[in-house]
Design an enzyme around this catalytic site. Sequence first.
Site, PDB file in Angstrom:
ATOM      1  N   GLY A  13      -2.335  -7.729  52.294  1.00 32.67           N
ATOM      2  CA  GLY A  13      -2.130  -8.946  53.077  1.00 32.67           C
ATOM      3  C   GLY A  13      -0.654  -9.109  53.387  1.00 32.67           C
ATOM      4  O   GLY A  13       0.120  -8.156  53.326  1.00 32.67           O
TER       5      GLY A  13
ATOM      6  N   GLY B 175       1.464  -8.111  50.183  1.00 35.12           N
ATOM      7  CA  GLY B 175       1.358  -6.687  49.879  1.00 35.12           C
ATOM      8  C   GLY B 175       1.799  -5.803  51.031  1.00 35.12           C
ATOM      9  O   GLY B 175       2.481  -4.790  50.833  1.00 35.12           O
TER      10      GLY B 175
ATOM     11  N   ARG C  93      -2.405 -32.188  51.849  1.00 35.12           N
ATOM     12  CA  ARG C  93      -3.812 -31.829  51.796  1.00 35.12           C
ATOM     13  C   ARG C  93      -4.567 -32.517  50.660  1.00 35.12           C
ATOM     14  O   ARG C  93      -5.718 -32.928  50.825  1.00 35.12           O
ATOM     15  CB  ARG C  93      -3.947 -30.311  51.669  1.00 35.12           C
ATOM     16  CG  ARG C  93      -3.523 -29.595  52.931  1.00 35.12           C
ATOM     17  CD  ARG C  93      -3.495 -28.100  52.763  1.00 35.12           C
ATOM     18  NE  ARG C  93      -3.202 -27.463  54.043  1.00 35.12           N
ATOM     19  CZ  ARG C  93      -3.110 -26.158  54.220  1.00 35.12           C
ATOM     20  NH1 ARG C  93      -3.267 -25.341  53.195  1.00 35.12           N
ATOM     21  NH2 ARG C  93      -2.847 -25.648  55.408  1.00 35.12           N
TER      22      ARG C  93
ATOM     23  N   HIS D 216      -9.851 -23.918  49.088  1.00 39.60           N
ATOM     24  CA  HIS D 216      -9.055 -23.089  50.000  1.00 39.60           C
ATOM     25  C   HIS D 216      -8.116 -22.168  49.219  1.00 39.60           C
ATOM     26  O   HIS D 216      -8.528 -21.129  48.730  1.00 39.60           O
ATOM     27  CB  HIS D 216      -8.288 -24.017  50.951  1.00 39.60           C
ATOM     28  CG  HIS D 216      -7.465 -23.327  51.986  1.00 39.60           C
ATOM     29  ND1 HIS D 216      -7.958 -22.312  52.776  1.00 39.60           N
ATOM     30  CD2 HIS D 216      -6.179 -23.501  52.380  1.00 39.60           C
ATOM     31  CE1 HIS D 216      -7.012 -21.896  53.604  1.00 39.60           C
ATOM     32  NE2 HIS D 216      -5.914 -22.590  53.364  1.00 39.60           N
TER      33      HIS D 216
ATOM     34  N   GLU E 298      -0.030 -15.040  46.888  1.00 38.90           N
ATOM     35  CA  GLU E 298      -0.965 -15.966  46.249  1.00 38.90           C
ATOM     36  C   GLU E 298      -1.424 -15.472  44.875  1.00 38.90           C
ATOM     37  O   GLU E 298      -1.922 -16.251  44.077  1.00 38.90           O
ATOM     38  CB  GLU E 298      -2.181 -16.200  47.156  1.00 38.90           C
ATOM     39  CG  GLU E 298      -3.039 -17.375  46.745  1.00 38.90           C
ATOM     40  CD  GLU E 298      -4.227 -17.615  47.668  1.00 38.90           C
ATOM     41  OE1 GLU E 298      -5.030 -18.515  47.362  1.00 38.90           O
ATOM     42  OE2 GLU E 298      -4.359 -16.901  48.684  1.00 38.90           O
TER      43      GLU E 298
END
Length: 671
Positions: free
Chosen positions: A43, A46, A338, A430, A454
């Site tokens: 991602g 990475g 959020r 999420h 993440e």
Amino acid sequence: MATLDAKIPEGPIKDKWTNHKNKINLVNPANKRLIDVIVVGTGLAGGSASASLAEMGYNVKSFCFQDSPRRAHSIAAQGGINAAKNYQNDGDSVYRLFYDTVKGGDYRSREANVYRLAEVSANIIDQCVAQGVPFAREYGGLLDNRSFGGVLVSRTFYAKGQTGQQLLLGAYSAMNRQIGKGKIKMYNRHEMLELVKVDGKARGIIARNLVTGEIERHSAHAVVVASGGYGNVFFLSTNAMGSNVTAAWRVHKKGAYFANPCYTQIHPTCIPRSGDYQSKLTLMSESLRNDGRIWVPKNKEDVQAIRDKKLKPTAISEENRDYYLERRYPAFGNLVPRDVASRAAKERCDAGYGVNKTGEAVYLDFSAAIKRYGTEKALISGEKGASEARIIELGEAVIEAKYGNLFQMYEKIVDENPYKTPMMIYPAVHYTMGGVWVDYNLMTTIPGCYAAGEANFSDHGANRLGASALMQGLADGYFVLPYTIGDYLSNDIRTGEISTDTPEFEEAETAVKTRIEGFMNNKGTKSVDHFHKQLGKVMWNKVGMARNEQGLKEAITEIQEIRAAFRKEVLIPGTAAEMNPELEKALRVDDFLELGELFAKDALERTESCGGHFREESTEIGGPQDGEAKRDDENFAFVSAWEYKGEPSDAVLHKEQLEFNDIELKQRSYK
């Protein structure tokens, strides 16, 4: 209980990163050719790490379970990426981005890391523009910005509603350049199933070839885990269905502490679930809250009429609509963070104002924005006295230019035209703020094992502000790890190639094969999804948007029971020596069933409310209608870092105390 050393540099916060880079050990270009680095995940974290490390001269082995790096889940990010460039001249700065991020995370993040993130954010945009990422531009040619939740400035760079895809293609192109040069050896359709330690250091991984089923040994001088988050522990989430915790959890079981597992983000703008047979949820970008207004009917009679399809939302007059975020938070309105927006939606729906058949939906309405933009467009075009129909036509064209692919996606899923009828949204799982604990250099508690993006416990504290995930992933991969990993690898320039023909690799491979054989020899009768759904229901109902002591204790017991039943009763068809998606899922769900218990254990331990972790026993500021969490800074201003001791129930808690020297520790307010 050990005190964790985060290795935060001394000195003023604005100078920490610069001074650290100036003093760090380096590897000269000729010696980089002697060093191998494994990167798990392709991602944004990475992919950017692989490309950067290979560009610097290291030999990189890159692994992804997808059929191509460009299919990593970062592709699904929609709304944008934050950077403190102050293009809008609205008062933004590195310090303000730093402040907003720490405040948005409810003061549960490490100041030094967050300041560094804000500091390098501007470089990310320059890097991506140079790669050809097609960011939106305004009339004068400068890159455009929009606002996101939890801030009062416009600092979010975007490419329509496909920002993640475009950024990932930029990183992928950089990777491809190095693949072509032979500096990156790419292993598509390979999944890491174990970390290998030699003399206490991370020296390789055991991976399964997902096409042939072959178990493979791969060695390196350092291992970087950049495998994303663990939101799929809830089964239903906005994550791709393949997203999992396995790489991070395998590292944890080898000695890397797992930090803040209870911090997970509930995103407020998701398409509501439609039934019990759904496999995943679909996110609608937070960028929509820039122009969409969130509301529910004021009168329950109208709510029931809408549910019975006797009344359309467009027929409800303005005075009979409750724009509850604008009412409660006049300063931030629909752009509150959020966690605040999610709890507010849940509160309205729990009170009986949900507008769909399940009672779990609120409206996101663009009618006011369409009229505003249409009026503006008519004036610019010289169409004085334009009819209402013409104004709406012009306004819809503006909205389509900004959010067209998102509106199209919504219509395909819900079969309603969001230009004509307000969207329905509801909170959903999420992003995960928790992850593998890392120090300032992004190294875990295992020497030579790093975590990026993440997969680490990140820079976001107890809640992530929108458009900061892409920022952190690319910051870690492009601008942090390439510096810090050299400090460690400078001691390996004479080590030579790491052999895979050692007892440590043999032991790790045997453990993986034994685990797989255990599942394949199982004579159960139930599918993997049967147990994953059970886990997801427990997690959502008792460890989800609101948590309490009784529910968390029940969740721990129930997860233990599900795990025991899973290992006895799951059925894996086919064989291990072939492509076997059910086996892949079984190994991932097995890890989720352990993580889920630690998740609940961490939530039970933290008896405060903070950000996305909302304990019902913790007194709310201003009462239930307020939606803000009540922290306990005296007892819980720390990072929870859990050490594996054989079972999740036996995990040992270590604390990294958080210090706030540059930002005042105070109660959040978005009013």
